[in-house]
Design a protein around this motif. Structure first.
Motif, PDB file in Angstrom:
ATOM      1  N   PHE A  18       0.737  -1.211   0.040  1.00 39.83           N
ATOM      2  CA  PHE A  18      -0.183  -0.074  -0.108  1.00 39.83           C
ATOM      3  C   PHE A  18       0.838   1.079   0.127  1.00 39.83           C
ATOM      4  CE2 PHE A  18      -3.189   2.928   2.369  1.00 39.83           C
ATOM      5  CZ  PHE A  18      -3.985   2.860   1.367  1.00 39.83           C
ATOM      6  N   VAL A  19       1.976   1.146   0.759  1.00 39.66           N
ATOM      7  CA  VAL A  19       3.007   2.473   0.703  1.00 39.66           C
ATOM      8  C   VAL A  19       3.583   2.410  -0.590  1.00 39.66           C
ATOM      9  CG1 VAL A  19       5.113   3.206   1.488  1.00 39.66           C
ATOM     10  CG2 VAL A  19       3.686   2.109   3.187  1.00 39.66           C
ATOM     11  N   GLN A  20       4.000   1.326  -1.309  1.00 39.21           N
ATOM     12  CA  GLN A  20       4.440   1.664  -2.679  1.00 39.21           C
ATOM     13  C   GLN A  20       3.487   2.130  -3.638  1.00 39.21           C
ATOM     14  OE1 GLN A  20       5.784  -2.411  -3.249  1.00 39.21           O
ATOM     15  NE2 GLN A  20       7.799  -1.840  -2.733  1.00 39.21           N
ATOM     16  N   GLU A  21       2.109   1.790  -3.193  1.00 32.76           N
ATOM     17  CA  GLU A  21       1.104   2.416  -4.232  1.00 32.76           C
ATOM     18  C   GLU A  21       0.834   3.727  -3.978  1.00 32.76           C
ATOM     19  OE1 GLU A  21      -3.817   1.821  -4.169  1.00 32.76           O
ATOM     20  OE2 GLU A  21      -2.551   0.056  -3.744  1.00 32.76           O
ATOM     21  N   LYS A  22       0.603   4.265  -2.799  1.00 32.74           N
ATOM     22  CA  LYS A  22       0.070   5.431  -2.307  1.00 32.74           C
ATOM     23  C   LYS A  22       1.210   6.830  -2.581  1.00 32.74           C
ATOM     24  CE  LYS A  22      -3.457   6.368  -0.846  1.00 32.74           C
ATOM     25  NZ  LYS A  22      -4.618   6.848  -1.657  1.00 32.74           N
ATOM     26  N   ILE A  23       2.591   6.249  -2.040  1.00 34.58           N
ATOM     27  CA  ILE A  23       3.597   7.403  -2.083  1.00 34.58           C
ATOM     28  C   ILE A  23       4.115   7.849  -3.692  1.00 34.58           C
ATOM     29  CG2 ILE A  23       5.988   7.826  -1.432  1.00 34.58           C
ATOM     30  CD1 ILE A  23       4.974   6.647   1.340  1.00 34.58           C
ATOM     31  N   LYS A  24       4.065   9.154  -3.597  1.00 33.87           N
ATOM     32  CA  LYS A  24       4.643   9.686  -4.797  1.00 33.87           C
ATOM     33  C   LYS A  24       5.917  10.189  -4.332  1.00 33.87           C
ATOM     34  CE  LYS A  24       0.425  11.459  -7.146  1.00 33.87           C
ATOM     35  NZ  LYS A  24      -0.292  12.332  -7.386  1.00 33.87           N
ATOM     36  N   GLY A  25       7.096  10.051  -5.097  1.00 30.77           N
ATOM     37  CA  GLY A  25       8.394  10.143  -4.814  1.00 30.77           C
ATOM     38  C   GLY A  25       9.274   8.847  -4.751  1.00 30.77           C
ATOM     39  N   SER A  26       9.703   8.666  -3.756  1.00 29.96           N
ATOM     40  CA  SER A  26      10.389   7.145  -3.478  1.00 29.96           C
ATOM     41  C   SER A  26      10.326   6.914  -1.851  1.00 29.96           C
ATOM     42  CB  SER A  26      11.584   7.151  -4.088  1.00 29.96           C
ATOM     43  OG  SER A  26      12.730   7.818  -3.268  1.00 29.96           O
ATOM     44  N   MET A  27      10.178   5.358  -1.813  1.00 29.43           N
ATOM     45  CA  MET A  27      10.287   5.045  -0.349  1.00 29.43           C
ATOM     46  C   MET A  27      10.777   3.508  -0.257  1.00 29.43           C
ATOM     47  SD  MET A  27      10.065   6.463   2.695  1.00 29.43           S
ATOM     48  CE  MET A  27       9.091   7.667   2.048  1.00 29.43           C
ATOM     49  N   SER A  28      12.110   3.546   0.239  1.00 27.56           N
ATOM     50  CA  SER A  28      12.473   2.080   0.471  1.00 27.56           C
ATOM     51  C   SER A  28      12.575   2.105   1.867  1.00 27.56           C
ATOM     52  CB  SER A  28      13.890   1.951  -0.060  1.00 27.56           C
ATOM     53  OG  SER A  28      13.862   2.003  -1.330  1.00 27.56           O
ATOM     54  N   LEU A  29      12.246   0.768   2.604  1.00 33.35           N
ATOM     55  CA  LEU A  29      12.127   0.666   4.033  1.00 33.35           C
ATOM     56  C   LEU A  29      12.627  -0.565   4.777  1.00 33.35           C
ATOM     57  CD1 LEU A  29       9.487  -1.123   4.368  1.00 33.35           C
ATOM     58  CD2 LEU A  29       8.370   0.881   3.538  1.00 33.35           C
ATOM     59  N   LEU A  30      12.867  -0.747   5.942  1.00 36.36           N
ATOM     60  CA  LEU A  30      13.326  -2.097   6.437  1.00 36.36           C
ATOM     61  C   LEU A  30      12.154  -1.976   7.885  1.00 36.36           C
ATOM     62  CD1 LEU A  30      17.114  -1.913   6.925  1.00 36.36           C
ATOM     63  CD2 LEU A  30      15.877  -3.253   4.958  1.00 36.36           C
ATOM     64  N   VAL A  31      11.596  -2.989   7.857  1.00 31.63           N
ATOM     65  CA  VAL A  31      10.345  -3.259   9.050  1.00 31.63           C
ATOM     66  C   VAL A  31      11.213  -4.560   9.912  1.00 31.63           C
ATOM     67  CG1 VAL A  31       7.971  -3.830   9.735  1.00 31.63           C
ATOM     68  CG2 VAL A  31       8.574  -2.399   7.773  1.00 31.63           C
ATOM     69  N   LEU A  32      11.381  -4.192  11.081  1.00 31.90           N
ATOM     70  CA  LEU A  32      11.761  -5.239  12.030  1.00 31.90           C
ATOM     71  C   LEU A  32      10.809  -5.712  12.873  1.00 31.90           C
ATOM     72  CD1 LEU A  32      14.040  -6.566  13.697  1.00 31.90           C
ATOM     73  CD2 LEU A  32      14.298  -4.477  15.022  1.00 31.90           C
TER      74      LEU A  32
END
Length: 471
Positions: free
Chosen positions: A148-162
Motif C-alpha cells: 500500500f505504501v508503494q502504491e500511495k507514495i509519490k516520490g520514493s520510499m525504501s524501508l526496513l521493518v523489524l
C-alpha cells in the motif's frame, strides 16, 4: 538523503548493526538511530543527533543495552527514526529512506479517514516515517501495508521493518534507491551501500529490484513480491552521493567517476590547454583522476580538505552556514596554484555560490586561468524523488535564474527542454551566462548522453529528471 542497514543473525547482531549503520554516515547529517529485537522479547531503540558529533561517539555508550539477533538502523537527514510501533499488526520497528512528495495530501486523507493525529517534529513537520506507519497500519498485514505504501507514495520510499520473526526489506517502486543483501555464515544483512558490510565479513548475495519485497531471517531471504521491470535508479548516486567503494546494479562508484572524467577529457581534446587537472575535494576528485588519465595532463591537489573538525560534506542544514563551512574546509596549496592554468572538476553546479567563491579564491591565490568542468549536465529541475537538494524553489538553481533572466517568469516545458539540449543555441547562451556570472575562464558541462554512457547501464533504467525533466 539517508541510509539504512539491517541484520538478521543467529548470534548477537549489535556490533554488525553498529558498524554497518556507521558506514552510511556520508549519506546524512541530522540523526542516527538503532533498534533491536532482544532475546527477552522486547524492542530497544536509541536515537541521537549527529550534527556535531560522529555516529560512533554518540552510540558507543548505548551498545551495552542494544543486544539481540535482529536489528535495523539508519542515518537520517531529517526524521528521528527508527520508530517503534504497537498496532493491530503487532509490535515492530521501522526505518525508511526516500521522500513522500505528496506527504501533505496523504496526511489529510488519512486524518479524514478517522486517524486521530500525527506527532509533529520541531519546526512543525510531520515525520514521514510515521506517515508510512499509518499507511501500513491501514491494512491487515505488514506485507499488504508495505504494498500500500508503494502504491500511495509519490516520490520514493525504501524501508526496513523489524519484527520478532525477521526483517521485511522493500525497495521503492522504481528502484531509485538500492537495497542490497549481504551474507556470511549465520547471518544476512540488508544495506543501502554494499561496501558497508564488506569489513564485517559479508559478501554480496542479492540486490533487490524495483518494488521487490523480501523477508530476511538468519537463514536467508524469501521473496514476497517480485521485482517489476521499470527501473529509474538515481544517476546522482554515482556522480555524488555514493561512497567510492560502493556499487549499484554492479557498477562501482569510483570506476564510474573515472569514466565521467574520461568522457569530459575527450570532449575537451585540443580545445583547452591547462597545466593541471584538479577536483574539488572530495566529490570531484575521482572525476578529475579520470580526466587526467585520459588527457595526460597532470593531476594535482591545489586544495586540501581539512577533515579533523569538518569531516562531513553536508553539514549543517542551513545553506549560509554550509557555504561558509565549505569555504573554511578547503585549504589552498599556493605552490600548486600561482601562475597555473587549472582545470577544476566538481560533481555539479547547483546554486553556484560555493564554486564561484572557490574560483575567486584560486584567482586571488595567483591562478592564471580556471576552467570548470561539472561532472553532470546543468541541473534544471529540482529533484522530487530523493531530497537531492534542500532548495524550496527551483529558482535556487542558477540555471533557472539565468533562464528567467532570458525568458521571464512564465517558462513552458517546451522552452525548458531547449535549455536542456546541449546542441541548442539556448543551451549555449545559458552556459555562457553562467560562466560569466561565476567568473570561470571556460565552462563545459558533462553531456547527458556521455554521463549515462559512463555507467555502462541501459539509459532507460537511469533517472535523469533533474537534468531533463523527464519522468
Amino acid at each position: 538523503m539517508g541510509g539504512i542497514f539491517g541484520v538478521a543473525s543467529k548470534n548477537d547482531c549489535s556490533l554488525d548493526l553498529f558498524f554497518g549503520v556507521d558506514y552510511h554516515s556520508h549519506l546524512g547529517t541530522r540523526r542516527g538511530g538503532l533498534a533491536v529485537y532482544s532475546d527477552d522479547g522486547k524492542f530497544a531503540r536509541s536515537i541521537h543527533n549527529i550534527q556535531n558529533s560522529p555516529f560512533r561517539t554518540k552510540f558507543e555508550n548505548d551498545m551495552d543495552d542494544l543486544h539481540g539477533k535482529l536489528g535495523i538502523g539508519c542515518i537520517s537527514d531529517y526524521e528521528p527514526q527508527p520508530l517503534l510501533v504497537h498496532s493491530h499488526l503487532g509490535d515492530y520497528a521501522i526505518t525508511t529512506v526516500g521522500i513522500a512528495t505528496n506527504k501533505d495530501e496523504l496526511v489529510e486523507e488519512i486524518l479524514g479517514n478517522g486517524y486521530t493525529h500525527f506527532l509533529e517534529m520541531s519546526g512543525g513537520e510531520i515525520n514521514q516515517t510515521e506517515l508510512v506507519v499509518a499507511l501500513i497500519n491501514h491494512k491487515d498485514s505488514i506485507l499488504e501495508g508495505i504494498k500500500f505504501v508503494q502504491e500511495k507514495i509519490k516520490g520514493s520510499m525504501s524501508l526496513l521493518v523489524l519484527t520478532s520473526e525477521g526483517i521485511y526489506c522493500a525497495r521503492d517502486k522504481f528502484g531509485r534507491t538500492p537495497i542490497q543483501i549481504g551474507h556470511k555464515e549465520g547471518a544476512y544483512c540488508a544495506s543501502f551501500e554494499n561496501f558497508a558490510y564488506v569489513n564485517l565479513g559479508y559478501t554480496d548475495y542479492y540486490e533487490l529490484g524495483p518494488s521487490e519485497i523480501v523477508f530476511m531471517t538468519s537463514d536467508g531471504i524469501k521473496t514476497l513480491q517480485e521485482r517489476t521491470k521499470k527501473m529509474k535508479i538515481c544517476t546522482f548516486l554515482w556522480i555524488y552521493y555514493g561512497y567510492p567503494t560502493a556499487s549499484y546494479e554492479g557498477v562501482n562508484v569510483e570506476a564510474m567517476r573515472y569514466n565521467c572524467g574520461r568522457y569530459l577529457a575527450r570532449r575537451d581534446k585540443d580545445t583547452v590547454h591547462p597545466d593541471a587537472v584538479a577536483g574539488v575535494p572530495d566529490s570531484g576528485t575521482a572525476h578529475a583522476v579520470g580526466y587526467a588519465n585520459e588527457s595526460g595532463i597532470p593531476f594535482t591537489r591545489p586544495f586540501i580538505k581539512y577533515t579533523p573538525t569538518w569531516p562531513r560534506s553536508f553539514m549543517p542544514t542551513n545553506q549560509e552556514q554550509r557555504n561558509l563551512i565549505a569555504h573554511m574546509k578547503l585549504i589552498p596549496v599556493q605552490q600548486l596554484i600561482k601562475g597555473k592554468k587549472i582545470l577544476l572538476i566538481d560533481d555539479s553546479i547547483v546554486r553556484g555560490t560555493q564554486l564561484r567563491e572557490t574560483t575567486d579564491f584560486l584567482y586571488q591565490s595567483g591562478a592564471e586561468e580556471v576552467h570548470i568542468r561539472p561532472a553532470c549536465p546543468p541541473l534544471v529541475f529540482g529533484c522530487k524523488y530523493l531530497n537531492f537538494s534542500r532548495s524550496k524553489s527551483e529558482m535556487d538553481l542558477i540555471t533557472r535564474r539565468v533562464i528567467k533572466q532570458f525568458e521571464g517568469d512564465n517558462v513552458s516545458m517546451e522552452t525548458l527542454q531547449k535549455y536542456c539540449n546541449p546542441d541548442s543555441p539556448e543551451y549555449a547562451k545559458m552556459v555562457e551566462e553562467i560562466r560569466k556570472q561565476l567568473h570561470f575562464t571556460t565552462l563545459r558541462f558533462h553531456r547527458l548522453d556521455d554521463m549515462l554512457d559512463s555507467t555502462g547501464l541501459p539509459h532507460d533504467c537511469l533517472c535523469t529528471y533533474c537534468w531533463n525533466g523527464l519522468e
